[in-house]
Write an enzyme that holds these catalytic residues in place. Structure first.
Site, PDB file in Angstrom:
ATOM      1  N   HIS A 105       2.871  18.214  28.238  1.00  0.00           N
ATOM      2  CA  HIS A 105       2.588  18.354  26.814  1.00  0.00           C
ATOM      3  C   HIS A 105       2.742  19.814  26.391  1.00  0.00           C
ATOM      4  CE1 HIS A 105       0.417  18.325  22.980  1.00  0.00           C
ATOM      5  NE2 HIS A 105       0.659  17.036  22.957  1.00  0.00           N
ATOM      6  N   GLU A 177       8.098  14.557  21.005  1.00  0.00           N
ATOM      7  CA  GLU A 177       7.109  15.215  20.161  1.00  0.00           C
ATOM      8  C   GLU A 177       7.646  16.584  19.746  1.00  0.00           C
ATOM      9  OE1 GLU A 177       2.858  13.486  21.676  1.00  0.00           O
ATOM     10  OE2 GLU A 177       3.444  15.446  22.414  1.00  0.00           O
TER      11      GLU A 177
END
Length: 266
Positions: A105, A177
């Protein structure tokens, strides 16, 4: 059966221990009683996973027992054992009953200086331990859809390449993302997201001999977005907008409507 839609949730570090367990119990009840995840629809049409904080994983697994929700971890280490204080191995996660793990992430890169090699090592370790890695990819700055696809494909190949060269097989989820959209009030436009997700899926399917490569969208994703995207994405990786059980149910409602529409067209 290959899932038609994937819906994942990361709780990040927003909830306390008891709050996590209560949320898990509420979501479990919703899933047990929702048309898209009960009866004949629990045979793999919708893939569900949740990433609680590490100390709450065991309790969440128990809360979701008997449902179609899989529990995983927000991070893992790249070795199975050793003197790595404060880390958790893929072997232990698998032993606990986890089936998924989040890797790479943008916040891990930003706050903990994770680099491409570490992300690739973690991806390899996940596949070695029969965990499905949810690999976060996406550009740092706004750009064209073609540029975003190119950057995301390169990141996916960097993460999965060493495992594939080692002959490891297993499914992987690529969570697109765009970093500039994470935490934003509004996500990227549905048209942009759809174009990138479709392009990613097409590019990654060309090198999927080692397992299924599913593309989902994260980055300020919440209720309403799945309806806008339709079949242009394989699903959503949800953050804070799904932390209210009512919002999670609304997204399941959207998934049900989308699957019904797809079935009617076929």
């Amino acid at each position: 059966m290959k899932p038609q839609l994937t819906l994942g949730v990361s709780l990040k570090m927003y909830f306390g221990y008891q709050q996590t367990l209560e949320w898990s119990r509420q979501i479990a009840e919703i899933v047990k009683n929702h048309p898209v995840t009960r009866d004949g629809h629990r045979d793999g049409l919708v893939e569900l996973f949740v990433f609680p904080s590490l100390p709450a994983i065991a309790g969440a697994i128990e809360a979701f027992r008997g449902t179609s929700v899989n529990v995983g971890a927000q991070n893992m280490f790249w070795e199975d054992a050793g003197a790595y204080t404060g880390e958790v191995s893929g072997a232990m996660l698998r032993e606990m009953g986890c089936g998924y793990v989040e890797i790479g992430h943008a916040e891990r890169r930003r706050y903990f200086a994770e680099n491409d090699k570490q992300i690739a090592d973690k991806t390899t370790a996940a596949l070695q331990n029969s965990l499905i890695p949810v690999i976060c990819i996406g550009e740092a700055e706004r750009c064209t859809a073609a540029q975003a696809i190119g950057q995301a494909v390169a990141q996916a190949q960097q993460a999965l390449g060493p495992a594939e060269k080692a002959g490891l097989s297993g499914d992987a989820i690529l969570a697109y993302e765009p970093q500039w959209a994470i935490g934003a009030k509004e996500p990227a436009s549905a048209e942009f997201i759809g174009e990138v997700c479709e392009g990613l899926a097409a590019r990654l399917s060309l090198s999927s001999a080692h397992g299924d490569r599913r593309v989902i969208y994260g980055g300020s994703a919440g209720p309403g977005l799945l309806t806008q995207l339709g079949s242009r994405t394989g699903g959503l990786f949800l953050g804070r907008f799904s932390h209210q059980p009512a919002a999670y149910k609304a997204i399941l409602d959207e998934a049900s409507a989308l699957l019904l529409s797809t079935a009617n067209r076929s």
